[in-house]
Design an enzyme around this catalytic site. Structure first.
Site, PDB file in Angstrom:
ATOM      1  N   GLY A   1     -76.998 -75.567  82.626  1.00 37.09           N
ATOM      2  CA  GLY A   1     -78.128 -75.405  81.325  1.00 37.09           C
ATOM      3  C   GLY A   1     -77.274 -74.960  80.273  1.00 37.09           C
ATOM      4  O   GLY A   1     -76.058 -75.178  80.014  1.00 37.09           O
TER       5      GLY A   1
ATOM      6  N   GLU B   1     -74.171 -79.367  69.929  1.00 39.34           N
ATOM      7  CA  GLU B   1     -74.469 -80.285  71.035  1.00 39.34           C
ATOM      8  C   GLU B   1     -75.878 -80.973  70.591  1.00 39.34           C
ATOM      9  O   GLU B   1     -76.567 -80.680  70.137  1.00 39.34           O
ATOM     10  CB  GLU B   1     -74.948 -79.619  72.372  1.00 39.34           C
ATOM     11  CG  GLU B   1     -75.027 -80.468  73.415  1.00 39.34           C
ATOM     12  CD  GLU B   1     -74.973 -79.744  74.810  1.00 39.34           C
ATOM     13  OE1 GLU B   1     -74.676 -80.495  75.788  1.00 39.34           O
ATOM     14  OE2 GLU B   1     -75.657 -78.854  74.876  1.00 39.34           O
TER      15      GLU B   1
ATOM     16  N   CYS C   1     -74.577 -83.507  79.564  1.00 40.97           N
ATOM     17  CA  CYS C   1     -73.844 -82.688  78.993  1.00 40.97           C
ATOM     18  C   CYS C   1     -72.424 -83.261  78.620  1.00 40.97           C
ATOM     19  O   CYS C   1     -71.568 -82.765  78.109  1.00 40.97           O
ATOM     20  CB  CYS C   1     -73.640 -81.392  79.706  1.00 40.97           C
ATOM     21  SG  CYS C   1     -73.524 -81.640  81.442  1.00 40.97           S
TER      22      CYS C   1
ATOM     23  N   GLU D   1     -72.197 -74.117  84.269  1.00 36.84           N
ATOM     24  CA  GLU D   1     -71.923 -75.390  83.724  1.00 36.84           C
ATOM     25  C   GLU D   1     -72.917 -75.601  82.474  1.00 36.84           C
ATOM     26  O   GLU D   1     -74.017 -75.755  82.669  1.00 36.84           O
ATOM     27  CB  GLU D   1     -72.067 -76.540  84.755  1.00 36.84           C
ATOM     28  CG  GLU D   1     -71.558 -77.861  84.535  1.00 36.84           C
ATOM     29  CD  GLU D   1     -72.573 -78.795  84.178  1.00 36.84           C
ATOM     30  OE1 GLU D   1     -72.408 -79.077  82.786  1.00 36.84           O
ATOM     31  OE2 GLU D   1     -73.407 -79.341  84.914  1.00 36.84           O
ATOM     32  N   LEU D   2     -72.223 -75.394  81.477  1.00 36.77           N
ATOM     33  CA  LEU D   2     -72.958 -75.356  80.112  1.00 36.77           C
ATOM     34  C   LEU D   2     -72.875 -76.468  79.183  1.00 36.77           C
ATOM     35  O   LEU D   2     -72.658 -77.564  79.553  1.00 36.77           O
ATOM     36  CB  LEU D   2     -72.537 -73.845  79.467  1.00 36.77           C
ATOM     37  CG  LEU D   2     -72.308 -72.660  80.363  1.00 36.77           C
ATOM     38  CD1 LEU D   2     -71.813 -71.728  79.645  1.00 36.77           C
ATOM     39  CD2 LEU D   2     -73.807 -72.474  81.041  1.00 36.77           C
TER      40      LEU D   2
ATOM     41  N   TRP E   1     -83.239 -79.655  83.465  1.00 34.03           N
ATOM     42  CA  TRP E   1     -84.169 -80.843  83.858  1.00 34.03           C
ATOM     43  C   TRP E   1     -83.624 -81.917  83.577  1.00 34.03           C
ATOM     44  O   TRP E   1     -84.056 -83.255  83.856  1.00 34.03           O
ATOM     45  CB  TRP E   1     -85.289 -80.520  82.591  1.00 34.03           C
ATOM     46  CG  TRP E   1     -84.841 -80.352  81.290  1.00 34.03           C
ATOM     47  CD1 TRP E   1     -84.658 -79.244  80.839  1.00 34.03           C
ATOM     48  CD2 TRP E   1     -84.340 -81.353  80.366  1.00 34.03           C
ATOM     49  NE1 TRP E   1     -84.249 -79.290  79.409  1.00 34.03           N
ATOM     50  CE2 TRP E   1     -83.968 -80.732  79.319  1.00 34.03           C
ATOM     51  CE3 TRP E   1     -84.130 -82.843  80.570  1.00 34.03           C
ATOM     52  CZ2 TRP E   1     -83.422 -81.493  78.108  1.00 34.03           C
ATOM     53  CZ3 TRP E   1     -83.667 -83.242  79.151  1.00 34.03           C
ATOM     54  CH2 TRP E   1     -83.242 -82.763  78.366  1.00 34.03           C
ATOM     55  N   ASN E   2     -82.284 -82.111  83.108  1.00 32.99           N
ATOM     56  CA  ASN E   2     -81.776 -83.510  82.657  1.00 32.99           C
ATOM     57  C   ASN E   2     -81.171 -84.257  83.685  1.00 32.99           C
ATOM     58  O   ASN E   2     -81.358 -85.467  83.768  1.00 32.99           O
ATOM     59  CB  ASN E   2     -80.658 -83.467  81.395  1.00 32.99           C
ATOM     60  CG  ASN E   2     -79.608 -82.412  82.109  1.00 32.99           C
ATOM     61  OD1 ASN E   2     -79.589 -81.883  82.937  1.00 32.99           O
ATOM     62  ND2 ASN E   2     -78.471 -82.833  81.380  1.00 32.99           N
TER      63      ASN E   2
ATOM     64  N   LYS F   1     -83.972 -72.334  91.632  1.00 34.05           N
ATOM     65  CA  LYS F   1     -84.987 -72.019  90.585  1.00 34.05           C
ATOM     66  C   LYS F   1     -84.557 -73.328  89.884  1.00 34.05           C
ATOM     67  O   LYS F   1     -83.898 -73.260  88.768  1.00 34.05           O
ATOM     68  CB  LYS F   1     -85.098 -70.717  89.847  1.00 34.05           C
ATOM     69  CG  LYS F   1     -86.276 -70.563  89.040  1.00 34.05           C
ATOM     70  CD  LYS F   1     -86.194 -70.027  87.557  1.00 34.05           C
ATOM     71  CE  LYS F   1     -85.688 -71.033  86.399  1.00 34.05           C
ATOM     72  NZ  LYS F   1     -86.635 -72.225  86.138  1.00 34.05           N
ATOM     73  N   PRO F   2     -85.657 -74.351  89.956  1.00 31.58           N
ATOM     74  CA  PRO F   2     -85.406 -75.579  89.271  1.00 31.58           C
ATOM     75  C   PRO F   2     -86.227 -75.419  87.690  1.00 31.58           C
ATOM     76  O   PRO F   2     -86.786 -74.252  87.545  1.00 31.58           O
ATOM     77  CB  PRO F   2     -86.147 -76.690  89.938  1.00 31.58           C
ATOM     78  CG  PRO F   2     -87.229 -75.808  90.603  1.00 31.58           C
ATOM     79  CD  PRO F   2     -86.681 -74.593  90.930  1.00 31.58           C
TER      80      PRO F   2
END
Ligand code: ADP
Length: 483
Positions: free
Chosen positions: A231, A385, A287, A253-254, A154-155, A178-179
């Site tokens: 995410g 984080e 991130c 991409e975490l 969502w960011n 899938k958003p």
């Protein structure tokens, strides 16, 4: 929603070139005041399988088009996104909360990825390799992977979709997006424009619904050949495990925990300006946000004074739709509670608040821009984080100490440092265990550059010429008996 083109606000999913609704829905709210914006279908296993089938059937046609034809459709999509930039930004601000100016920048960034990969589509070169055996020739061909799934957060509701789907579509793959259930309307608006751009049915699909159910179809299906996910590290790890049965290709991409080092020879004013921009962009919910400020002893007091002053004078918190504000709400109450917990933990172990520190009462998930001093490695905020507008500041004495502090993290996405010494710029860059290093800059994202991380920050790269490789198979052809 006040839009120039109201048709961009779609409350249905897009599968196989058709808009699909469902009796079960997911309600979407505005994080700045909790108002209901609308709802999207809660689709499940059957509809996701239908999307996978449709994408599979569309693949032969789309992949066999000439690269130039695929490029033209992507260019039309790009042009439509640019034309509708303000509406797309408005939809994003309503569902995600970021200030309109940041939403416009994100739409421009999404468009830039699509334009870049529309161009790259025509430059997927193979290779010829000098042979090592008599009478043989070796040729390397690049082919699209097949049906791809993209699960996005969502960011950055639009840029993440563009960054994943544009290279896939350019390569000749078909995609199912899938958003995040928190920000689906940005995805639906992109689907509406993809439809107008003329992608054939089944080439671009968007499904919404329970994440685990949809996720299990996408990870479990042998017909889906590749999954790209952005995410949390926890969900990324789970998806990687779920992809192991079908041995799918994956890009992840975490999380990140970016260090921001200021050496004694840095331009302090530049470092302060970039520290504010990097830490507080999207209210700290990126991130690659600077997450840990590591400042040399000799410039610590100057940096802290200027940084706190800039935070207090330049940042204004409030609904992103109102142009006076450059700090929107956090995405939900969990996000507020997470940073409150990190602050409480830090204060109990000796940290001190220089500014901010509290949630803002009233509607919406607003939090004061916060600077914490005397932060130590034992505190949660230096280990987890943050994903919020809190800047923890620590100090160091030697270069090797700074590098060790920076590398003391399970993450390895982005790192930043400020120094005027060219030798140090090379030396420290080489020592940092991060996929992206900003030297005298904290703005790294660009469609032309490879974005991605090391360690628990993920696998693969997005953007740039390397971004295409994620969606291409290498096939080697050997011709024998060439006399
Ligand atoms: P964030 O912390 O950014 O919300 P998440 O990792 O929870 O990150 O979510 C990112 C994306 O992953 C969203 O689209 C979300 O719906 C999806 N997601 C969350 N859990 C799962 C799951 N178990 N399977 C598939 N997708 C998931």
């Amino acid at each position: 929603m006040k839009l120039c083109d109201p048709a961009l606000f779609r409350q249905e999913c897009y599968i196989n070139g058709r808009w699909i609704s469902s009796r079960k829905t997911i309600v979407v709210t505005d994080p700045s005041d909790g108002a209901v914006l609308g709802s999207v279908p809660a689709l499940g296993r059957d509809e996701t399988e239908q999307a996978v089938r449709g994408a599979g059937e569309a693949f032969p046609l789309w992949s066999r088009l000439t690269a130039k034809k695929r490029s033209l459709v992507l260019k039309r999509w790009h042009a439509l996104i640019c034309e509708n930039e303000n509406d797309l930004a408005y939809i994003m601000t309503c569902e995600q909360g970021k200030p309109l100016s940041e939403a416009v920048s994100e739409i421009q960034s999404a468009a830039a990825y699509i334009e870049w990969f529309a161009e790259e589509a025509k430059r997927v070169y193979g290779d010829t390799i000098p042979m090592s055996q008599e009478g043989k020739r070796i040729i390397v061909l690049k082919e699209p992977v097949g049906v791809c799934a993209a699960i996005t957060p969502w960011n950055f509701p639009s840029a993440m979709i563009a960054r994943k789907t544009a290279p896939a579509l350019a390569a000749g793959c078909t995609v199912i997006v899938k958003p995040s259930e928190l920000t689906p309307f940005s995805a639906m608006a992109l689907a509406e424009l993809a439809d107008r751009a003329g992608f054939p049915p089944g080439v671009f699909n968007v499904v919404t619904g329970p994440a685990e159910e949809i996720g299990s179809v996408l990870t479990g299906s042998v017909d889906v050949r590749k999954l790209s996910f952005s995410g949390s590290t926890a969900v990324g790890r789970l998806l990687m495990r779920d992809c192991s049965d079908s041995l799918k290709r994956i890009s992840l991409e975490l999380g990140g925990h970016a260090p921001f080092i200021v050496f004694e020879d840095a331009d302090i004013d530049a470092a302060v300006a970039d520290a504010v921009a990097s830490k507080f962009r999207n209210s700290g919910q990126t991130c690659v946000c600077a997450n840990r400020f590591i400042i040399h002893d000799s410039v610590y007091t100057e940096f802290v004074e200027k940084f706190v002053q800039a935070v207090e004078q330049q940042l204004s918190v409030g609904p992103g739709r109102i142009s006076d504000h450059n700090q929107g709400p956090l995405i939900d109450m969990d996000a507020v509670e997470k940073i409150e917990d990190q602050i409480r933990d830090a204060l109990s172990k000796g940290a001190r608040i220089a500014t901010g520190g509290s949630r803002i009462p009233g509607k919406g998930y607003f939090f004061e821009p916060t600077v914490l001093l005397n932060v130590l490695p034992t505190m949660k905020i230096l280990r987890e984080e943050t994903f919020g507008p809190v800047a923890p500041v620590s100090s160091f004495t030697t270069e090797s100490e700074a590098v060790a502090m920076a590398n003391d993290s399970e993450y390895g996405l982005a790192a930043y440092f400020y120094s005027r010494d060219v030798a140090r710029a090379w030396r420290v860059t080489e020592l940092l265990e991060y996929g992206m290093v900003g030297v005298n800059t904290a703005r790294l994202s660009s469609e032309a550059a490879p974005f991605g991380g090391m360690k628990k920050s993920g696998l693969g790269r997005e953007g740039s010429k390397y971004g295409m490789d994620e969606y291409l198979e290498i096939k080697y052809m050997c011709i024998g008996r060439v006399s």
